[in-house]
Design a protein around this motif. Structure first.
Motif, PDB file in Angstrom:
ATOM      1  N   ILE A  62       9.779  -9.048   3.165  1.00  0.00           N
ATOM      2  CA  ILE A  62       8.519  -8.388   3.511  1.00  0.00           C
ATOM      3  C   ILE A  62       8.735  -6.910   3.804  1.00  0.00           C
ATOM      4  O   ILE A  62       7.943  -6.050   3.383  1.00  0.00           O
ATOM      5  CB  ILE A  62       7.870  -9.088   4.728  1.00  0.00           C
ATOM      6  CG1 ILE A  62       7.528 -10.545   4.397  1.00  0.00           C
ATOM      7  CG2 ILE A  62       6.640  -8.329   5.205  1.00  0.00           C
ATOM      8  CD1 ILE A  62       6.515 -10.715   3.297  1.00  0.00           C
TER       9      ILE A  62
ATOM     10  N   GLY B  11       6.087 -17.848   4.978  1.00  0.00           N
ATOM     11  CA  GLY B  11       6.200 -16.884   3.893  1.00  0.00           C
ATOM     12  C   GLY B  11       4.871 -16.574   3.250  1.00  0.00           C
ATOM     13  O   GLY B  11       4.574 -15.416   2.919  1.00  0.00           O
ATOM     14  N   THR B  12       4.049 -17.597   3.057  1.00  0.00           N
ATOM     15  CA  THR B  12       2.719 -17.393   2.470  1.00  0.00           C
ATOM     16  C   THR B  12       1.878 -16.478   3.342  1.00  0.00           C
ATOM     17  O   THR B  12       1.251 -15.518   2.850  1.00  0.00           O
ATOM     18  CB  THR B  12       2.011 -18.748   2.289  1.00  0.00           C
ATOM     19  OG1 THR B  12       2.800 -19.572   1.424  1.00  0.00           O
ATOM     20  CG2 THR B  12       0.627 -18.561   1.703  1.00  0.00           C
TER      21      THR B  12
ATOM     22  N   GLU C 141       2.834 -14.252   5.554  1.00  0.00           N
ATOM     23  CA  GLU C 141       3.333 -12.881   5.615  1.00  0.00           C
ATOM     24  C   GLU C 141       3.132 -12.140   4.292  1.00  0.00           C
ATOM     25  O   GLU C 141       2.793 -10.946   4.282  1.00  0.00           O
ATOM     26  CB  GLU C 141       4.817 -12.892   6.004  1.00  0.00           C
ATOM     27  CG  GLU C 141       5.091 -13.410   7.404  1.00  0.00           C
ATOM     28  CD  GLU C 141       4.340 -12.617   8.471  1.00  0.00           C
ATOM     29  OE1 GLU C 141       4.394 -11.367   8.430  1.00  0.00           O
ATOM     30  OE2 GLU C 141       3.698 -13.246   9.330  1.00  0.00           O
ATOM     31  N   LEU C 142       3.316 -12.822   3.179  1.00  0.00           N
ATOM     32  CA  LEU C 142       3.113 -12.173   1.885  1.00  0.00           C
ATOM     33  C   LEU C 142       1.664 -11.750   1.685  1.00  0.00           C
ATOM     34  O   LEU C 142       1.386 -10.690   1.108  1.00  0.00           O
ATOM     35  CB  LEU C 142       3.542 -13.097   0.750  1.00  0.00           C
ATOM     36  CG  LEU C 142       5.047 -13.227   0.502  1.00  0.00           C
ATOM     37  CD1 LEU C 142       5.328 -14.333  -0.511  1.00  0.00           C
ATOM     38  CD2 LEU C 142       5.654 -11.912   0.013  1.00  0.00           C
TER      39      LEU C 142
ATOM     40  N   LEU D 262       8.942  -4.961   0.618  1.00  0.00           N
ATOM     41  CA  LEU D 262       7.643  -4.882  -0.048  1.00  0.00           C
ATOM     42  C   LEU D 262       6.733  -3.869   0.629  1.00  0.00           C
ATOM     43  O   LEU D 262       5.997  -3.133  -0.043  1.00  0.00           O
ATOM     44  CB  LEU D 262       6.985  -6.267  -0.073  1.00  0.00           C
ATOM     45  CG  LEU D 262       7.709  -7.321  -0.921  1.00  0.00           C
ATOM     46  CD1 LEU D 262       7.008  -8.666  -0.786  1.00  0.00           C
ATOM     47  CD2 LEU D 262       7.785  -6.898  -2.381  1.00  0.00           C
TER      48      LEU D 262
ATOM     49  N   LEU E  70      -0.691 -13.843  -4.795  1.00  0.00           N
ATOM     50  CA  LEU E  70       0.109 -15.046  -4.991  1.00  0.00           C
ATOM     51  C   LEU E  70      -0.354 -15.770  -6.247  1.00  0.00           C
ATOM     52  O   LEU E  70      -1.564 -15.918  -6.473  1.00  0.00           O
ATOM     53  CB  LEU E  70      -0.019 -15.978  -3.790  1.00  0.00           C
ATOM     54  CG  LEU E  70       0.837 -15.670  -2.555  1.00  0.00           C
ATOM     55  CD1 LEU E  70       0.487 -16.633  -1.429  1.00  0.00           C
ATOM     56  CD2 LEU E  70       2.325 -15.773  -2.887  1.00  0.00           C
TER      57      LEU E  70
ATOM     58  N   PHE F  89       4.600 -14.140  -7.023  1.00  0.00           N
ATOM     59  CA  PHE F  89       3.577 -13.131  -6.761  1.00  0.00           C
ATOM     60  C   PHE F  89       3.728 -11.956  -7.720  1.00  0.00           C
ATOM     61  O   PHE F  89       4.763 -11.766  -8.367  1.00  0.00           O
ATOM     62  CB  PHE F  89       3.631 -12.645  -5.308  1.00  0.00           C
ATOM     63  CG  PHE F  89       4.890 -11.895  -4.941  1.00  0.00           C
ATOM     64  CD1 PHE F  89       5.023 -10.525  -5.183  1.00  0.00           C
ATOM     65  CD2 PHE F  89       5.944 -12.551  -4.331  1.00  0.00           C
ATOM     66  CE1 PHE F  89       6.169  -9.838  -4.832  1.00  0.00           C
ATOM     67  CE2 PHE F  89       7.108 -11.872  -3.981  1.00  0.00           C
ATOM     68  CZ  PHE F  89       7.218 -10.511  -4.223  1.00  0.00           C
TER      69      PHE F  89
ATOM     70  N   ILE G 218      12.783 -14.141   5.000  1.00  0.00           N
ATOM     71  CA  ILE G 218      11.455 -13.744   4.528  1.00  0.00           C
ATOM     72  C   ILE G 218      11.071 -12.386   5.101  1.00  0.00           C
ATOM     73  O   ILE G 218      10.490 -11.544   4.402  1.00  0.00           O
ATOM     74  CB  ILE G 218      10.426 -14.826   4.882  1.00  0.00           C
ATOM     75  CG1 ILE G 218      10.725 -16.100   4.085  1.00  0.00           C
ATOM     76  CG2 ILE G 218       8.999 -14.344   4.617  1.00  0.00           C
ATOM     77  CD1 ILE G 218       9.897 -17.290   4.487  1.00  0.00           C
TER      78      ILE G 218
ATOM     79  N   LEU H  15      -0.888  -7.417  -3.102  1.00  0.00           N
ATOM     80  CA  LEU H  15      -0.077  -8.563  -3.538  1.00  0.00           C
ATOM     81  C   LEU H  15      -0.974  -9.756  -3.833  1.00  0.00           C
ATOM     82  O   LEU H  15      -1.882 -10.075  -3.061  1.00  0.00           O
ATOM     83  CB  LEU H  15       0.945  -8.924  -2.465  1.00  0.00           C
ATOM     84  CG  LEU H  15       1.942 -10.038  -2.821  1.00  0.00           C
ATOM     85  CD1 LEU H  15       3.314  -9.750  -2.211  1.00  0.00           C
ATOM     86  CD2 LEU H  15       1.461 -11.422  -2.374  1.00  0.00           C
TER      87      LEU H  15
ATOM     88  N   ILE I 233       0.523  -8.217   2.524  1.00  0.00           N
ATOM     89  CA  ILE I 233       0.958  -7.056   1.742  1.00  0.00           C
ATOM     90  C   ILE I 233      -0.212  -6.546   0.893  1.00  0.00           C
ATOM     91  O   ILE I 233      -0.764  -7.291   0.084  1.00  0.00           O
ATOM     92  CB  ILE I 233       2.137  -7.430   0.816  1.00  0.00           C
ATOM     93  CG1 ILE I 233       3.290  -8.019   1.619  1.00  0.00           C
ATOM     94  CG2 ILE I 233       2.584  -6.224   0.001  1.00  0.00           C
ATOM     95  CD1 ILE I 233       3.968  -7.056   2.540  1.00  0.00           C
TER      96      ILE I 233
END
Length: 507
Positions: free
Chosen positions: A493, A410-411, A413-414, A496, A422, A435, A489, A420, A417
């Motif tokens: 994504i 998840g970290t 892939e986020l 987003l 964290l 985030f 997740i 974005l 973005i």
């Protein structure tokens, strides 16, 4: 990490509910309904799913199309619907007694995860707020009210014996789950908030004087801030706060500097609910004990993600809530070292916590009963025991490793973005991916995700001080459990990315 979900997760439960007689008028209609359900499962899964002659221990983890679903013969008509004929084996669904169950198939044990929201499959990423409940816990509650419901401890009749046995079994299960030395060190409360308030009241009366200090950290939930503020205001004590660095981890040198002979209580979270930071509570406990302070650990966000052993931590008290541990709401635990609990006064007075009452004096029970005034939440304590039994068959080490891989995915892939950021990037984290996204309000993101059936928390998470440390009033907080998957997740994504595209187009 293989996180393929069982194919039947796409079923719409409304189809099942709309065609469900309640109660079923006879066993034939129940059998017909169950066969229709299994036929639907078969059409989704593509395998040859049998409708009879299946094992009595419930659902097995499907690694091939030949593996099976429960016996229809195990489903028995009751006055309220149906139940499994061999209830004692029911909590074993999907996982062997010896542990090491297949986490990739655990999701099937949680009926609510087959829900649709706004026409989309539910993606539950709000686990830090509350976790969903496995069918074994749901059925255990039903079984309690159908067969065991009674007040506990004092009656001689059969249901009282059943209820007392179930309640005290739950206490023993909690003891084993957190590594306490004795079941007498386990006090049942409504949840973490009540547990900390209980401790703040009973400890402060004996241990806090004017000018004393209580030490917490910048990471704390409001429930581990406000009660101590109230104690300080009442007693003339001072509240000290250990700071965090830019990753969200405690600055241990500053924590050590704040400890001194005036420090009487240290109350710290083990995992931050807002950032996911895992706090080095063992090291911090050792340091606090060197100056003679009592140590309370808030385990509300840790017990569902990692193995916990209170004797290894050596904390004096440990608190957590059942509803964040796949158990019912309204039940929680205070662990306290027996040698300390026995020296503390009760918080509330009434039934159950007394040995003898006369008009001029009262003699109280020993711990833990002196802290459990009145009729407790018996059924939900039993439900907490069932949740622990369920988790024990997987093992918290396996759950922790599984979730660590999911968190890393998840970290990664986020961070792809655009815009974005964290919030909370400590090296050691558990379960939380807070985030913010440039150009979007957090509530706007939360609402858009909800439209796609994705549940996250958007707000201050009852942890305003730590968010303000990062210049924020709120974040979007997806939070994980072992029934989540990479596909969950991925769904997050996709939305987003869609938001980012709309922003570029000025929509």
């Amino acid at each position: 990490m293989n996180t393929n979900d069982p194919s039947f997760l796409k079923l719409n439960p409304e189809t099942f509910i709309q065609n469900s007689p309640s109660p079923f008028p006879d066993e034939r209609s129940l059998e017909k309904l169950a066969r229709e359900m299994f036929g639907a499962l078969q059409s989704f899964g593509g395998g040859n799913l049998p409708t009879s002659g299946l094992p009595t221990n419930g659902l097995s983890s499907p690694t091939s199309s030949q593996e099976t679903l429960p016996y229809l013969e195990d489903l028995k008509l009751t006055d309220t619907g149906f139940s499994y004929s061999n209830f004692q084996s029911f909590p074993n669904i999907n996982i062997p007694q010896s542990g090491g169950g297949n986490l990739t198939s655990a999701r099937r044990d949680f009926p609510i995860l087959t829900e649709t929201v706004n026409g989309k499959p539910l993606v539950w990423l709000d686990n830090a707020a509350t976790t969903q409940k496995p069918i074994s816990v749901i059925e255990r509650l039903s079984h309690f009210y159908l067969h065991e419901n009674s007040n506990i401890h004092r009656a001689a009749h059969t249901l009282a014996a059943r209820s007392t046995d179930a309640y005290e079994k739950a206490r023993s299960l909690v003891q084993g789950f957190i590594g306490a030395g004795s079941a007498e060190e386990i006090v049942f409360v409504r949840g973490t908030t009540e547990g900390i308030n209980l401790l703040a009241n009973i400890i402060s009366d004996k241990h806090i004087q004017s000018g004393d200090e209580i030490l917490i950290t910048h990471l704390e939930h409001h429930a581990n801030i406000v009660p101590w503020q109230m104690v300080c205001a009442k007693k003339g004590a001072k509240l000290k706060v250990a700071p965090v660095d830019d990753s969200g981890q405690i600055i241990l040198s500053e924590y050590e500097r704040l400890l001194n002979s005036k420090t009487k209580i240290v109350s710290i979270t083990q995992v931050s609910n807002a950032l996911g930071t895992v706090v080095p509570v063992e090291e911090m406990t050792r340091s606090a004990h060197k100056v003679g302070a009592l140590v309370i650990v808030d385990g509300a966000q840790s017990v569902s993600h990692m193995p916990v052993n209170v004797q290894e931590i050596d904390c004096d008290f440990f608190v957590f809530s059942g509803h964040k541990l796949f158990a019912p709401t309204g039940i929680g635990v205070v662990y306290g070292k027996k040698s300390i609990l026995d020296t503390l006064p009760p918080w509330q007075g009434g039934g159950n916590m007394i040995k003898d009452v006369q008009f001029d004096h009262t003699t109280f029970q020993e711990a833990p009963f002196r802290f459990e005034a009145g009729t407790g939440n018996i059924a939900d304590a039993v439900g907490l025991g069932a949740a622990i039994e369920y988790l024990n068959r997987f093992g918290m080490k396996q759950i922790s490793a599984f979730e660590h891989d999911l968190l890393e995915y998840g970290t990664k892939e986020l961070l792809k973005i655009p815009g974005l950021r964290l919030i909370g990037t400590a090296k050691d984290k558990a379960g939380v991916l807070s985030f913010v996204v440039d150009g979007f309000k957090t509530e706007e993101i939360g609402k858009r995700l909800a439209e796609e059936g994705i549940a996250v928390r958007a707000g201050h998470h009852c942890a305003q001080p730590i968010l303000r440390r990062f210049g924020l009033e709120s974040t979007v907080r997806p939070s994980l459990a072992f029934y989540n998957s990479c596909e969950d997740i991925d769904a997050l994504i996709r939305v987003l990315y869609q938001l980012g595209s709309r922003n570029k187009l000025g929509i």
